[in-house]
Design a protein around this motif. Structure first.
Motif, mmCIF file in Angstrom:
data_model
loop_
_atom_site.group_PDB
_atom_site.id
_atom_site.type_symbol
_atom_site.label_atom_id
_atom_site.label_comp_id
_atom_site.label_asym_id
_atom_site.label_seq_id
_atom_site.Cartn_x
_atom_site.Cartn_y
_atom_site.Cartn_z
ATOM 1 N N ARG A 44 0.863 -1.267 -0.009
ATOM 2 C CA ARG A 44 0.008 -0.082 0.088
ATOM 3 C C ARG A 44 0.894 1.235 0.037
ATOM 4 O O ARG A 44 2.054 1.138 0.584
ATOM 5 N N GLU B 102 2.947 2.367 2.934
ATOM 6 C CA GLU B 102 3.166 1.119 3.975
ATOM 7 C C GLU B 102 4.680 0.684 4.413
ATOM 8 O O GLU B 102 5.453 0.855 3.168
ATOM 9 N N ALA C 12 0.847 5.127 -5.785
ATOM 10 C CA ALA C 12 0.065 3.934 -6.575
ATOM 11 C C ALA C 12 0.698 3.912 -7.826
ATOM 12 O O ALA C 12 0.892 4.624 -8.631
ATOM 13 N N SER D 244 1.866 -0.966 -5.990
ATOM 14 C CA SER D 244 1.315 -0.243 -5.104
ATOM 15 C C SER D 244 0.190 0.465 -5.323
ATOM 16 O O SER D 244 -0.172 0.772 -6.433
ATOM 17 N N SER D 245 -0.666 0.274 -4.299
ATOM 18 C CA SER D 245 -2.112 0.878 -4.329
ATOM 19 C C SER D 245 -2.590 1.686 -3.262
ATOM 20 O O SER D 245 -1.873 1.681 -2.151
ATOM 21 N N GLY D 246 -3.636 2.457 -3.571
ATOM 22 C CA GLY D 246 -4.044 3.383 -2.275
ATOM 23 C C GLY D 246 -3.397 4.679 -2.372
ATOM 24 O O GLY D 246 -2.662 5.024 -3.313
#
Length: 506
Positions: free
Chosen positions: A253, A256, A316, A345-347
């Protein structure tokens, strides 16, 4: 002389480890000098087998110590491997290309029954490609980077377990002293057979837990192992994998933090690595903690080396982890660019203060590296690396290893300075068993390291002269008394003679 224990004394009914649960690791597939920058990148990509769609990174299975003992059987035998679209017969521990990660703590004992089944038949229908050499050969176990005894049935590389024989290892990890918590690894070390056995798949990670006590931030972070291996195919192409996977996907994330444990547990390759747009915050090299995290945008890693690092999920998107081309062997083209993994990667991104939180981490209390820096040098030695023109024989001080000969004798309690001269126009590395060392000079330039190493690259010779590495080695831990070895950890060079014998005497 240490000989294998009688079979009647060997555990007859020990566990057959993770052969089914580690089955996915059949599908799996690099220098020293961990954080050494090699200059600008060079163009020129070369392909390797890839999975059609990146699969999620799979973590190796683990074996933990229980009540202070890690008790298990490790059997070495041929077995099938599938790496991307390539299938071949490898040489495996407990049937797995990526065998279990061994986890213990300071004060624990590794009680490992090692069985050499390398005399098995290799004619397995349905599998194409090269068959690794190494069947019908001696083998053993080495616990790389560990400050443990080199004698008897501990980390004794002079024990050669023959096909069909079993040997009982009992390695006591000191509860205090110079052994640190960190990332290490295990692999064969029967001279003459090491390269083929590691290339075939015989290597795994070994963790001494407790680094989170030095960096409390690590307590709450997800842990990810990235174990690098390589395999050379019959058409001379090479497959490089992470955790036995081709170009796996690592999910994060944005914002993160994760704790990555990167180890080159392959045989001989040297790699310069970079993750586009994603730095690493290195907290340890070769199992030895830095005094504070160091931000790195690229790193050089070779056979035998490992780094522990904190990473932060970038905004992201997709971020490739690739090798960077560099000149290794002067007579060949530069090393190719390879994509080894991709970070998904996300969010939404979190606070930019995350990096500041990482860089504020400090190790408190006394550190061994400061004792090594301050120690008086009892003796200075120079080693010269060379080879024959046909590259069939590799030497230290103009001679090949003889396990019956002791090349260096050192007094327990001394700290010495060793200079390694590389007359060859390719990278080699310096590795010594049982004790780490402090790097002080690379290529004639002063080197200020913040952690100890057990393996480091020696730059190649150029038209201007030989390459050189200078290190300070503390022979101060009573547990290391005995005979052990130092060598180039490009283990095809070691197998061809580039190794010496040292004895530490009380």
């Amino acid at each position: 002389m240490v000989v294998p224990l009688p079979r009647s004394q060997i555990l007859a009914n020990t566990i057959s480890l993770f052969i089914k649960t580690a089955g996915r690791f059949f599908g799996a597939t690099a220098a020293a000098g961990g954080l050494l920058s090699l200059g600008p990148s060079m163009p020129g990509a070369r392909s390797q087998p890839r999975a059609p769609t990146p699969e999620p990174l799979i973590q190796p299975p683990e074996m933990h110590s229980v009540n202070g003992v890690l008790d298990m059987t490790i059997a070495a035998a041929p077995g099938p491997v599938q790496l991307g679209d390539r299938a071949f017969t490898g040489l495996l521990y407990n049937g797995a290309y990526v065998p279990p990660t061994l986890r213990a703590r300071l004060g624990d004992t590794l009680r490992i029954s090692f069985r050499n089944n390398l005399n098995s038949e290799l004619d397995r229908p349905g599998y194409l490609g090269p068959i690794c050499a190494g069947v019908g050969t001696a083998s053993n176990l080495h616990f790389h980077g560990m400050s443990v005894s080199p004698q008897a049935n501990s980390d004794n590389v002079f024990v050669h377990v023959q096909p069909g024989e079993t040997f009982q290892y009992q390695v006591r990890i000191p509860a205090s002293g110079r052994q640190s918590p960190g990332l290490f690894w295990y692999h064969p070390h029967a001279h003459g057979f090491v390269n083929n056995q590691i290339i075939g798949g015989m290597s795994g990670a070994l963790v001494v837990d407790g680094i989170d006590e030095l960096f409390p931030l690590l307590h709450r972070l997800p842990e990810r192992f990235l174990l690098i291996k390589h395999f050379k195919c019959d058409d001379e192409s090479e497959i490089v994998s992470i955790n036995g996977q081709i170009n796996p996907a690592i999910s994060m994330r944005a914002g993160e933090m994760q704790f990555w444990r990167i180890a080159h547990i392959g045989a001989s390759d040297f790699y310069k690595l970079r993750i586009e747009g994603m730095p690493l915050y290195v907290v340890a090299t070769d199992g030895h903690a830095l005094s504070q995290p160091r931000k790195m945008t690229e790193f050089f890693i070779g056979p035998g080396e490992g780094i522990d690092a904190i990473v932060i999920g970038p905004p992201a998107g997709e971020y490739p982890m690739r090798t960077i081309s560099f000149q290794n062997e002067a007579w060949r083209p530069p090393e190719p660019v390879r994509q080894l993994a991709v970070i998904h990667s996300s969010g939404s991104s979190q606070s930019a203060a995350i990096e500041d939180d990482i860089l504020r981490q400090r190790v408190t209390g006394p550190q061994w590296i400061n004792d090594v820096r301050a120690a008086a040098i009892a003796r200075r030695r120079t080693l010269s690396y060379s080879r024959t023109a046909d590259r069939k024989v590799f030497m230290i001080d103009s001679r090949v290893v003889d396990e019956a000969r002791t090349d260096q004798t050192v007094k327990l309690g001394d700290t010495e300075e060793w200079t390694v001269i590389n007359t060859d126009q390719q990278y080699h590395s310096f590795h010594i068993h049982q004790t780490p060392f402090l790097v002080t000079e690379v290529g004639g330039v002063s080197w200020r390291d913040d952690s100890l190493r057990d393996t480091f690259s020696v730059p190649p010779a150029t038209d201007q002269g030989p390459g050189a590495l200078k290190v300070v080695i503390p022979f101060t831990d009573p547990v290391i008394v005995g005979r052990f070895v130092y060598h180039c950890h490009a283990v095809d060079h070691e197998d061809k003679g580039m190794m010496g014998i040292i004895e530490v005497v009380a």
